[in-house]
Structures are given as C-alpha cells and as structure tokens.
Design a protein around this motif. Sequence first.
Motif, PDB file in Angstrom:
ATOM      1  N   GLU A 550      38.417  31.664  38.513  1.00  0.00           N
ATOM      2  CA  GLU A 550      39.111  32.938  38.440  1.00  0.00           C
ATOM      3  C   GLU A 550      39.657  33.179  37.031  1.00  0.00           C
ATOM      4  O   GLU A 550      40.285  32.311  36.425  1.00  0.00           O
ATOM      5  CB  GLU A 550      40.263  32.982  39.452  1.00  0.00           C
ATOM      6  N   GLY A 551      39.415  34.372  36.546  1.00  0.00           N
ATOM      7  CA  GLY A 551      39.918  34.746  35.232  1.00  0.00           C
ATOM      8  C   GLY A 551      39.070  34.272  34.069  1.00  0.00           C
ATOM      9  O   GLY A 551      39.391  34.534  32.913  1.00  0.00           O
ATOM     10  N   ARG A 552      37.976  33.559  34.378  1.00  0.00           N
ATOM     11  CA  ARG A 552      37.091  33.099  33.311  1.00  0.00           C
ATOM     12  C   ARG A 552      35.723  33.740  33.480  1.00  0.00           C
ATOM     13  O   ARG A 552      35.277  33.998  34.605  1.00  0.00           O
ATOM     14  CB  ARG A 552      36.969  31.581  33.303  1.00  0.00           C
ATOM     15  N   ARG A 554      31.580  34.465  31.524  1.00  0.00           N
ATOM     16  CA  ARG A 554      30.556  34.094  30.547  1.00  0.00           C
ATOM     17  C   ARG A 554      29.638  35.295  30.345  1.00  0.00           C
ATOM     18  O   ARG A 554      29.239  35.965  31.307  1.00  0.00           O
ATOM     19  CB  ARG A 554      29.782  32.880  31.051  1.00  0.00           C
ATOM     20  N   ASP A 573      32.124  32.440  26.145  1.00  0.00           N
ATOM     21  CA  ASP A 573      32.958  32.024  27.267  1.00  0.00           C
ATOM     22  C   ASP A 573      34.386  32.493  27.002  1.00  0.00           C
ATOM     23  O   ASP A 573      34.947  32.189  25.944  1.00  0.00           O
ATOM     24  CB  ASP A 573      32.927  30.507  27.422  1.00  0.00           C
ATOM     25  N   THR A 575      38.483  33.635  28.592  1.00  0.00           N
ATOM     26  CA  THR A 575      39.528  33.590  29.617  1.00  0.00           C
ATOM     27  C   THR A 575      40.301  34.892  29.543  1.00  0.00           C
ATOM     28  O   THR A 575      40.704  35.323  28.458  1.00  0.00           O
ATOM     29  CB  THR A 575      40.491  32.413  29.389  1.00  0.00           C
ATOM     30  N   CYS A 576      40.493  35.534  30.692  1.00  0.00           N
ATOM     31  CA  CYS A 576      41.199  36.812  30.749  1.00  0.00           C
ATOM     32  C   CYS A 576      42.471  36.658  31.589  1.00  0.00           C
ATOM     33  O   CYS A 576      42.392  36.415  32.800  1.00  0.00           O
ATOM     34  CB  CYS A 576      40.313  37.902  31.354  1.00  0.00           C
ATOM     35  N   THR A 577      43.604  36.781  30.925  1.00  0.00           N
ATOM     36  CA  THR A 577      44.891  36.827  31.632  1.00  0.00           C
ATOM     37  C   THR A 577      45.458  38.215  31.365  1.00  0.00           C
ATOM     38  O   THR A 577      44.900  39.201  31.814  1.00  0.00           O
ATOM     39  CB  THR A 577      45.810  35.697  31.138  1.00  0.00           C
ATOM     40  N   ARG A 581      40.912  35.983  25.638  1.00  0.00           N
ATOM     41  CA  ARG A 581      40.785  34.898  24.670  1.00  0.00           C
ATOM     42  C   ARG A 581      39.363  34.360  24.732  1.00  0.00           C
ATOM     43  O   ARG A 581      38.860  34.037  25.822  1.00  0.00           O
ATOM     44  CB  ARG A 581      41.774  33.778  24.946  1.00  0.00           C
ATOM     45  N   ASN A 583      37.014  31.452  24.263  1.00  0.00           N
ATOM     46  CA  ASN A 583      37.122  29.997  24.188  1.00  0.00           C
ATOM     47  C   ASN A 583      36.018  29.384  23.332  1.00  0.00           C
ATOM     48  O   ASN A 583      36.280  28.493  22.517  1.00  0.00           O
ATOM     49  CB  ASN A 583      37.067  29.395  25.594  1.00  0.00           C
ATOM     50  N   ALA A 680      34.277  38.130  34.076  1.00  0.00           N
ATOM     51  CA  ALA A 680      35.571  37.592  34.503  1.00  0.00           C
ATOM     52  C   ALA A 680      36.339  38.556  35.387  1.00  0.00           C
ATOM     53  O   ALA A 680      36.986  38.144  36.361  1.00  0.00           O
ATOM     54  CB  ALA A 680      36.409  37.230  33.278  1.00  0.00           C
TER      55      ALA A 680
END
Length: 703
Positions: A550-552, A554, A573, A575-577, A581, A583, A680
Amino acid sequence: MTDTPPLPKSLGANPLLSQWVRIHADGCVDIIPGKVEIGQGIATALLKMAAEALEVDPARIRMVRPATGDSPDEGVTSGSQSIQDCGRALRHVCAEVRDLFRAEAAMRLGADVAELGLDDGTLIGPGNARLSYWELADAVSLARPATPGTRDVLRTGTDLPRIDIADKVFGRPRFIHDMRPDDLLHGRVVPPPRIGSRPAPGQGLAALAGAGIQVVTDGAFIGLLSPDELAVERAAARLREKVRWDGGAPLPDEAGLHDWLTTQQVDPVVDQRGEAAAPAASTLAHSFLKPFIAHGSMAPSCALACWAPEGEPHLAVWTHSQGIYNLRADLSVVFGLPPERIRVEHVEGAGCYGHNPADDVALDAALLARAVPGRTVRVQMTREDELAGGPFAPAMRVDVEVDLDAQGALSGWRHTIWSNGHSMRPGRSKASTLRAAAQIEGGPPWPIAINMPPATGGGADRNAMPLYDIPARTVTNNRLTVMPIRTSAMRALGAFANVFAIESMMDEAAAAVGEDPVAFRLRHLSDPRARGVIREAAHLSGWGKQAAVEGRGRGFAFARYKNTGAYCAVVADVTCTDEVRVNSLTIAVDVGEIISRDGVINQVEGGAIQATSWALKEAVHFAPEGILSRGWESYPILRFSEVPAVRVHLVERPEAPPMGAGEASQGPTGAAIANAVHDALGLRITRLPLTRETLIEAMELGQ
C-alpha cells in the motif's frame, strides 16, 4: 565500388586539420574542439577519442579552451551532439594527421608505410629505426583540408579520469567566477520586472545608487560599476527596491495557464503519418500540462568584458556561453562591429544544459565595459536575477487521443501541443535575442521564440511523434506567437512533456485492454534496439515480480531521444504518502559505441535526477506584475536527501555509431515516475509537478 563516406558534419564546416590539432616539437599535442565543457565531461571524452586516433599517451594532450577565431565554429554545445559531431570530427582529423606523419616517416626511413609501428607518437621502422611526431612537427603541414574516407582507429575501451574534476574537488580557480584580472571593475544590472517595462523618468538614479557608484543607463538598461564588489551589490539591491517602472507586458494568471495556452495566437504545424485504420473500437483521451521551468544553476551567470582603450573598437568577452560564435554574432549586431573585432573566449561556469542567462550577462558586461574603455568589467547576476531573469523552458499543454482496434492494438494517435517556441539562442536571427538588446535605446522589439527544425530534433514537438508501430499518427504543434514570459531551450526541450504524455497514455491503453505495460509496449515496437532496452530495464528491475504494498508503486517508460538518438528505458519505484518520494530508478540505455562508460553513466544518472526534480517540485510561479519565483524558497529543487538510488545499465553496441547521452533519460524518467504514482494511488496525474497540491486536486477530481 562503394561510395566514399563524406566528412563528418562539423569537419565539413571546418575542414582545415590545423583548426583541430597542433603537434609541437616539445612532445605536446593541442586539441582544439569547438564544443565547450559545461560540466558534462565532454573535454575528457574528446581527449580520449583524439588520443586513440593519434595513438599517443593522453597525458601529452592539452585541451585548448574554445575561442572565436582560434577554434572550429561548431555552433552551440547542445542537443547531445558533442560526441556525434565534434567527436567524430576529431577522430577523423587525428587519424588523418597520424597517417600524414606515418607517410612522412616512411619516406624518410625508406620503409613501407605498412611496416611502421606506432607507440605514443613514435613511428618504428625496420631495424628499430625511429622518428616521432615531435621530430617531424615542422616537416608536416596541417594547414590543409581534411579528405573524406574511412580510417582505422584504435579503440582502447579504457576510461580516462575526468580532467576537470581535481580542480573542482580541491577548489582550485577554474570557473569564470574565479577570474580576477588586475584593475577589475565589478558590475551589476537592475533589470525591468516585465518585458517592455521602462524606468519612470526623474528618479535620480545616481543619488539612489549612492556615493562611489558609477551609473550607466541606456534606455531601460540600468547598470552599476564600482571597484568594490560589495558596494555595487548593495547599490543594486537599493535600486531594485526603489526604482519605479512604467508599462510592460502583463503576465497571464498562473491558475489559468492550462486554458491560456489554448486561447493565444498560434502558428500551427501539422505532421501526419500513415493512413486511417479501421474504425476505433474505443478511444482514450487526456490533457497534460507542464509548467514553465527555470534552469536553477547552482552558481549565477557571470561574464567579463573589456573594450580596447584606443584605436579601432575591439571587444574581448569571457563567457560560459554554450555557443561562442553565436554570441559573437549577436554582439556584432548590438554594437555594429565586424565580428573579427570581437573575441569571445569560453571559460567554464555553472552547468545549465540549455539557454540560461550566460549569453545575457555577457552583453551586460560589454555594455558596462563600453563606459570604461581599457578596464575589465566583471558582471555576476544575483540569485534573484538568475532565477527570474533568464529564459525559461516553456509551459506546454499536450492533448492526446488514442484509438484502439477490436484486437486491443493501437490504431490511431492524435497529439496536439500548445507551447511557446523552445529557442531564443543568439546568432540565429538578424536581430539580437539577448535580453539587454531589447532594453537599450533603439533596440529591436522583443523577439518571439522559435522551434528548431524537425530535421535537427524539433522544439516543442521533440519526441511528440510516437516511436511505436501505429498505423495513423498525427502531431499538431501550435507555437504561441504571444510571449509575455521569455522562453528558450532547456535540456530535452519538448521531449520531457511529450514523453510524459505518450508514456502515460501507453499505460492507459495497456490497462484498457488488460495487458502488462511492458508487454503492451513490446507488442507495438519492431525496432530491435528499442525492444532491447525495454527488456533490459524490465529484467534488471525484476518487473512483474514485486509484491503489492500500500502506498508504493512502480512505473515504466521508454523513449528514443529525438527518435534518432539514444534509447532509454526507466523503471521508477515510488512511495506516496502526503507527498511523492522516488525511492529508486533502474535505467537501461543504448548509446551505440560507448566512448566513456563513466561519462555516459554520469550523464544518464544526472539527467534522471534532474528530471526527478522537475517531476516532483519545479514550477515557475508568476503573477500579472512579474515572476514570483526568485529564490530557492519559491523555486524549490530536489534536495540531496531526496535523491533516489539510480542504477544505470549500458547496452553494449560497439558496432554502432556513438550517440550523445545527456538528454536521453529526462523524458522516460518523468513519465516513469508519473506511471508509478498511478500504480500506487490509482490516480492518473496529468499536471506536473507532482506536488501535494497536485495530488489533492487529482483526488478531488477523481482522475
């Protein structure tokens, strides 16, 4: 019988061997390129190509700084052309010079040319008889034109250490900012807030500037001079705050940029390929937006200039311009001087990868130096002027419609662009395009940015024509002929926005037919080298094997720069909060013959990191009264702590001609990041940058 290959492009324009190489009796070799070092490591790569062709130790070679009148005129160092143009020219020249010396030595030694060995510039004949380049330096004239044909060249495959890095690491004076000649005067310029603004009359500029400051004015141009750099800096700050300006073209409303682009006067160009296929089973459509982007060079632009104190006017300029001959042409127009009375010498400055204000500040320095003949004037822009006063990469709106047939294959593609032109570089028009040229009394009207011809890669339409196998493709490029914000070239030109749009739509189309995005791309590509980099990037990243988190997400993207240059595929790749970001980035690239492995990796990695900054953060903010992005707070860029891990794999193609790497990764990187965000969050983001505000807006719209 086969045709003789023509001379490389740059060599055909500058055919004398002596323009490129000089052999000295002291055992040194001067290599004189027309392309300039702007941090991309090109001087090291060119040195390596010359050393291999001459078969000499690289330590013998001195790379001569380009200067008008001394160096070949190779135009502008841009478009990833340095290896393709300058490198090929130097390789040909040095191989021909080698053969001329070999022939001279064979004659003197009474030997056959084929019998001679060659070791570090020493020709070795039967019985160990020897003659070197250095001994024959006066006997072999290089004041002759190059001859067409193919010559064998030794290719070592060994990287050389960058020749510029040690100075930069140890802080030795190397940059134009470090130049401090005797009797130097420091200059600063107070620019208008908008195109066409003029200072209100009767303001007493000398009194505002303060004691000890010389004020130089010409129309809307306001410049200051002092032997004390701090004093002139403070005086310029006072004037920026206190000078009142009249008139000027108001800027559009930033919030309405998406619609503003489509409501202006345009000059449309249509490129249609193929014929309409069977009626579409379905059609997908999206509209994409890229904002104005600033160069954001780490060091502000700088230049030095000096006018001869007496006799016929002569001007000397030191600059980090990407095109010294082009700059000389514009200076010739502004001052009404024959070009041969102007010498422009390149000195390294901050990297820019596009038309930053380096050329503008050179004219600023020349205008101020004209007021004090015989004195050298150094002008350095402030951070505020660098960010707000230079040319920007144009904002672009791209509308794409994609047709799918009953078998789930692409059958039609319609790609429509609205953008200002992507080039206002000097030296390409009758009137000067330098900033102050339009400000001085009697100067020309502010020019409208143009697009480069499609044959040289295009401008706003760069990479707009999909490389994929699609029966019917149409690209409409609407160049705005209204330009309240000054625009010109930036790394990749229109490719960044166009690849973002194309690769987003490729993911959308793959999803519509329930197919893996990589497999969908491969199904629509017959070019084996394109398929090769796509497969390599997918393999290296473990595409399709990642577990859902979850939240990641590609994402994948591919492009061939200009559709004629380097191939590049990227897996991002993220990360979404509450923000995005990146990675990691996994990149496969095919540049043909690899001249410098480290150099190619550096260029691809640097381009990917810059594209990450563009995709996540960068946008020029403005209001009707002027540009608002005037510092790092209002124009944030990617921080060191935010740089993703980047893995670059080079696909080996030693049999293929070398291609530039500097602009291959920008488009695929931005597009791969956008596709990763979609993976994501399930949101198709169509407006850059991918900031928190953009994500919230997309969520509210349910994209």
